[in-house]
Design an enzyme around this catalytic site. Sequence first.
Site, PDB file in Angstrom:
ATOM      1  N   GLY A  48       0.868  -1.182   0.000  1.00 16.68           N
ATOM      2  CA  GLY A  48       0.000   0.000   0.000  1.00 16.68           C
ATOM      3  C   GLY A  48       0.899   1.224   0.000  1.00 16.68           C
ATOM      4  N   ASN A  52       3.752   2.054   2.756  1.00 16.89           N
ATOM      5  CA  ASN A  52       5.126   1.922   2.243  1.00 16.89           C
ATOM      6  C   ASN A  52       5.908   3.223   2.457  1.00 16.89           C
ATOM      7  OD1 ASN A  52       4.433  -0.600   1.294  1.00 16.89           O
ATOM      8  ND2 ASN A  52       4.298  -0.006  -0.862  1.00 16.89           N
ATOM      9  N   GLU A 148      -4.265   6.623  -3.363  1.00 17.65           N
ATOM     10  CA  GLU A 148      -4.962   5.331  -3.210  1.00 17.65           C
ATOM     11  C   GLU A 148      -6.094   5.395  -2.185  1.00 17.65           C
ATOM     12  OE1 GLU A 148      -1.994   1.752  -4.618  1.00 17.65           O
ATOM     13  OE2 GLU A 148      -1.996   2.267  -2.499  1.00 17.65           O
ATOM     14  N   ASN A 192       6.215   9.841 -11.611  1.00 21.99           N
ATOM     15  CA  ASN A 192       7.089   9.171 -12.572  1.00 21.99           C
ATOM     16  C   ASN A 192       6.840   9.803 -13.950  1.00 21.99           C
ATOM     17  OD1 ASN A 192       4.815   7.934 -13.709  1.00 21.99           O
ATOM     18  ND2 ASN A 192       5.041   6.094 -12.452  1.00 21.99           N
ATOM     19  N   ASP A 260       7.812   4.509  -3.758  1.00 23.57           N
ATOM     20  CA  ASP A 260       7.394   4.809  -2.373  1.00 23.57           C
ATOM     21  C   ASP A 260       8.616   5.088  -1.496  1.00 23.57           C
ATOM     22  OD1 ASP A 260       4.776   4.374  -3.143  1.00 23.57           O
ATOM     23  OD2 ASP A 260       4.863   2.239  -2.647  1.00 23.57           O
ATOM     24  N   GLY A 295       9.419  -7.506  -2.765  1.00 21.63           N
ATOM     25  CA  GLY A 295       8.403  -6.830  -1.969  1.00 21.63           C
ATOM     26  C   GLY A 295       8.740  -5.357  -1.800  1.00 21.63           C
TER      27      GLY A 295
HETATM   28  O1  RIB Z   1       3.753   1.285  -4.902  1.00 17.64           O
HETATM   29  C1  RIB Z   1       3.695  -0.075  -4.634  1.00 17.64           C
HETATM   30  C2  RIB Z   1       2.406  -0.401  -3.969  1.00 17.64           C
HETATM   31  O2  RIB Z   1       1.356  -0.172  -4.874  1.00 17.64           O
HETATM   32  C3  RIB Z   1       2.246  -1.845  -3.552  1.00 17.64           C
HETATM   33  O3  RIB Z   1       2.731  -2.094  -2.258  1.00 17.64           O
HETATM   34  C4  RIB Z   1       0.762  -2.104  -3.709  1.00 17.64           C
HETATM   35  O4  RIB Z   1       0.100  -2.327  -2.513  1.00 17.64           O
HETATM   36  C5  RIB Z   1       0.222  -0.885  -4.434  1.00 17.64           C
HETATM   37  O5  RIB Z   1      -0.444  -0.051  -3.583  1.00 17.64           O
END
Ligand code: RIB
Length: 317
Positions: A48, A52, A148, A192, A260, A295
């Site tokens: 998320g 992150n 998000e 980006n 992130d 990850g």
């Molecule tokens: O930016 C990467 C993230 O995008 C992932 O961790 C995923 O959860 C999405 O939100």
Amino acid sequence: MPSPVSPSTPGRIAVVGSLNLDYFTRVDALPRPGETVAASKLTLFRGGKGANQAVAAARQGATVSLIGCVGADEGGAAYLRSLEEEGIALDHVRVVPGETGSAFITVDRAGENMIVIAPGANFELRRPEIQKARSLIESCDVLLCQFEVPTPALVEAIQIANRAGVTVVINPSPLHPAFPWEEILTDYLIANETEAEALLGFEPTASATEEITERLRELRTNTLIVTRGGDPTLSFSREGAFHEVPVLTVLPVDTVGAGDAFAGCFSARIAQGTSLDSALRAANCAGALTTLGAGAQDPMPGRGLVDQHETFLPRHP
Ligand code: RIB
């Protein structure tokens, strides 16, 4: 190698954003429409963009609070415990009925990825939650947001920060074409190349500095930062200043979370009083180092590692 220098202030950051459980698969080649491909295994990571970026900032030594929602499920509870271990304040993360957000991520041999999101609890973040976090936002050095979570909640948080003179950093990902830029003021917009081109309406190049300056006035944004993977990061200010900042050369394992790590590290360094150029150099290193493991959160580097790698960057690209 020089020993890392501690900042004189840790910097206080409020992050408004998402928490996802990332269901991660690795394949040789990403499937085309209509195609089915098999992955060797399924791995569950914490992700998320909001969480992150909160983790990335906390690992740079910043004092971080997260504002968001998780579901009342096993995954959400475990996720909150792991964020606590990172030292992130969770007083404004609400547990809501239903499921924690999920992301379905597939990465190919070259480290490229495809992500599909089921927002779940993230879409329950509303203006009243943000109003409850008013004094937290007002007392921060930096408010950091991504796209998000629902736009009304973001706008509310950013307006509180604007009125209090708090620096606002926005990573407009995933980009919403209808985001009401005219209702807010942004200090740093981190995009980006694809997002930047969509925001500007043209390609962000050094030769377009004048047009970009004009567009930044329309977007009520002071500085646009364009991340470009393995190419130097660009920054354009509303006053017409242009910078190109070198990146580390790495062989990525997977690029999930690199953006992130960049946004979280950049925000931490700005909150700690670092110059724009130093913050960008550190953020470039944090982003690159995050691509070296699988990850989003696990491979995010701490402050010492970022500082060591920053010394490897040329002074000019
Ligand atoms: O930016 C990467 C993230 O995008 C992932 O961790 C995923 O959860 C999405 O939100």
